[in-house]
Scaffold this active site. Structure first.
Site, mmCIF file in Angstrom:
data_model
loop_
_atom_site.group_PDB
_atom_site.id
_atom_site.type_symbol
_atom_site.label_atom_id
_atom_site.label_comp_id
_atom_site.label_asym_id
_atom_site.label_seq_id
_atom_site.Cartn_x
_atom_site.Cartn_y
_atom_site.Cartn_z
ATOM 1 N N GLU A 278 38.935 42.284 35.965
ATOM 2 C CA GLU A 278 37.523 42.211 35.581
ATOM 3 C C GLU A 278 36.993 40.774 35.575
ATOM 4 O OE1 GLU A 278 37.021 44.611 32.038
ATOM 5 O OE2 GLU A 278 37.342 46.441 33.213
ATOM 6 N N GLU B 206 41.372 51.243 37.238
ATOM 7 C CA GLU B 206 41.284 51.400 35.786
ATOM 8 C C GLU B 206 40.095 52.245 35.393
ATOM 9 O OE1 GLU B 206 41.631 47.873 33.220
ATOM 10 O OE2 GLU B 206 40.231 48.876 31.845
#
Length: 450
Positions: free
Chosen positions: A204, A300
């Site tokens: 991220e 994810e």
């Protein structure tokens, strides 16, 4: 044809239904046309991340017999096993570690550019990292085909602009050291018996977590890191892991597109990795259409006690990930924690209401299967590594589907989700035959035939 059914109200969970028969022209309904000769991406597999917290619970809070039973159920395929073929590890701490650490922590003001202090075992005891290798090795013993990818949440603090595992970004002068850090991790894991299938350079990279390790890393920084450092280093190796870019949400597709537009970085990137927490899944298709030689992976997505996951996990996971992401060219789908305890942990910051595939009672070591487990099983139990997605029409606004052809025996696997509050009938045409089925309200079904 074999049928397994789950309903959102929990009345049926992976229930084996009465076998169906084929017909030439069953009564009409929503029509799904299947062309098994038109094949798309080959699947790596489905699974969830073995976080530090998951490994710690499995290793420290279960008896040997409980642990063996759980791991065989999760990573085995026979006797109702979940059939996990794909998993993810964290390189250093995530929020689902019991403390914050990297694999080369140094005292404040000191650095280690030669990585002399690198170790898979953190200097801080009790993080959960010590339990990861035993659990992964046990999983590989059960399923030797298991593919393992890995992602860092932060570079070591001394490599960063703010000298902390939290916030900050990578200093340019430490690009070489960070690339060597990732290579050193790959080598250490290989030596420990865990080959790494793929790497991302940052989890991220556009998110700045407030209370757990994170690191902003722009597309420009990633393309320099991959194109000038990590890519060339791994390219020299005979069995190098693949490099995936992005490892973040569907809402900023300009980020992976900017990296792939760079000729040097493009050369070393095999795929784009996506998360589910913002944006829409069709971003995957748009990026794939521009770079069809690059694979996609959903790396994810967590279940938990928030909407829509709290009360709609079965349909949300099936529609968005198992169907939507795979129709958007994903070759693998990963949920987040493999296992958490009854208090949604342990964790050190970050998500306080996440859910694992199983919930382990930290006092007794017993476990319960969550709705995430049920949803994932509709794919992982039946779609084997190497299976190819085949062409199928989309159905209607309530009926979603995806179809696979297993490479080993030629069987076809069709996953269908009905998100309507009413039952829905569909007819599927394949070759010169067809079958009809009425899906209960808010349900998921897997169909298998040869």
């Amino acid at each position: 044809m074999q049928v397994w059914l789950s309903t959102a109200n929990g009345e049926k969970q992976l229930a084996r239904e009465t076998d169906l028969a084929f017909d030439v022209s069953p009564n009409a309904g929503t029509v799904i046309d299947i062309d098994a000769n038109k094949r798309h991406q080959a699947m790596i597999g489905f699974g969830a991340a073995i976080t530090d917290s998951s490994a710690w619970l499995i290793d420290k809070h279960m008896s040997a017999a409980q642990r063996d039973k759980l791991l065989r159920e999760l990573f085995g395929r026979g006797d109702g096993g979940l059939g996990i073929d794909f998993t993810r590890l964290t390189i250093g701490a995530s929020d689902f570690s019991r403390a914050h650490y990297s694999l080369d922590d140094m005292p404040p003001g000191q650095s280690d550019p030669m990585l002399a202090h690198f170790s898979l075992t953190p200097k801080i005891a009790g993080t959960g990292a010590e339990e990861v290798l035993p659990v992964v090795r046990a999983a590989l013993a059960i399923n030797p085909r298991l593919k393992v990818m890995a992602s860092p949440w932060s570079a070591p603090a001394w490599m960063k602009t703010n000298g902390s595992l939290l916030h900050g970004t990578l200093k340019y002068e430490y690009h070489t050291a960070f690339a060597n850090y990732l290579v050193k991790y790959v080598d250490a894991m290989e030596a420990a018996g865990v080959p790494i299938f793929a790497l991302t350079v940052q989890n991220e990279p556009r998110f700045n977590p407030p209370d757990y390790p994170g690191m902003l890393l722009s597309a420009g920084a990633r393309l320099l890191l991959i194109g000038q450092q990590l890519g060339p280093k791994l390219a020299q190796r005979e069995r190098a892991p693949l490099i995936f870019d992005w490892d973040h949400n569907w809402d900023i597709e300009t980020e992976p597109l900017a990296l792939l537009a760079d000729p040097l970085a493009n050369r070393y990137v095999a795929a784009v990795a996506w998360h589910c927490y913002a944006g829409y899944v069709d971003a995957q298709t748009r990026v794939h259409d521009k770079y069809p030689d690059k694979d996609a992976y959903l790396t994810e997505c967590s279940g938990g006690d928030w909407k829509p996951m709290k009360d709609d996990g079965l349909l949300t996971i099936t529609r968005r990930l198992l169907i939507g992401s795979v129709r958007g060219w994903s070759r693998g789908v990963l949920l987040w924690n493999l296992a958490l305890d009854e208090n949604h942990g342990p964790h050190a910051g970050g998500c306080r209401d996440c859910r694992g595939l199983v919930t382990i009672d930290s006092k007794t070591g017993t476990y319960t299967r969550t709705v995430d487990y049920v949803a994932l099983a509709h794919a992982s139990r039946f779609v084997r590594p190497g299976a190819q997605r085949v062409e199928s029409s989309e159905g209607n606004k309530d009926i979603d589907n995806v179809v696979f052809r297993n490479a080993d025996d030629g069987s076809l696997v069709m996953i269908v989700a009905n998100s309507s509050s009413a039952s829905q009938r569909f007819v599927a045409h394949e070759a010169k035959r067809a079958f009809a089925y009425t899906m209960p309200a808010r349900s998921v079904a897997t169909f298998v035939w040869r």
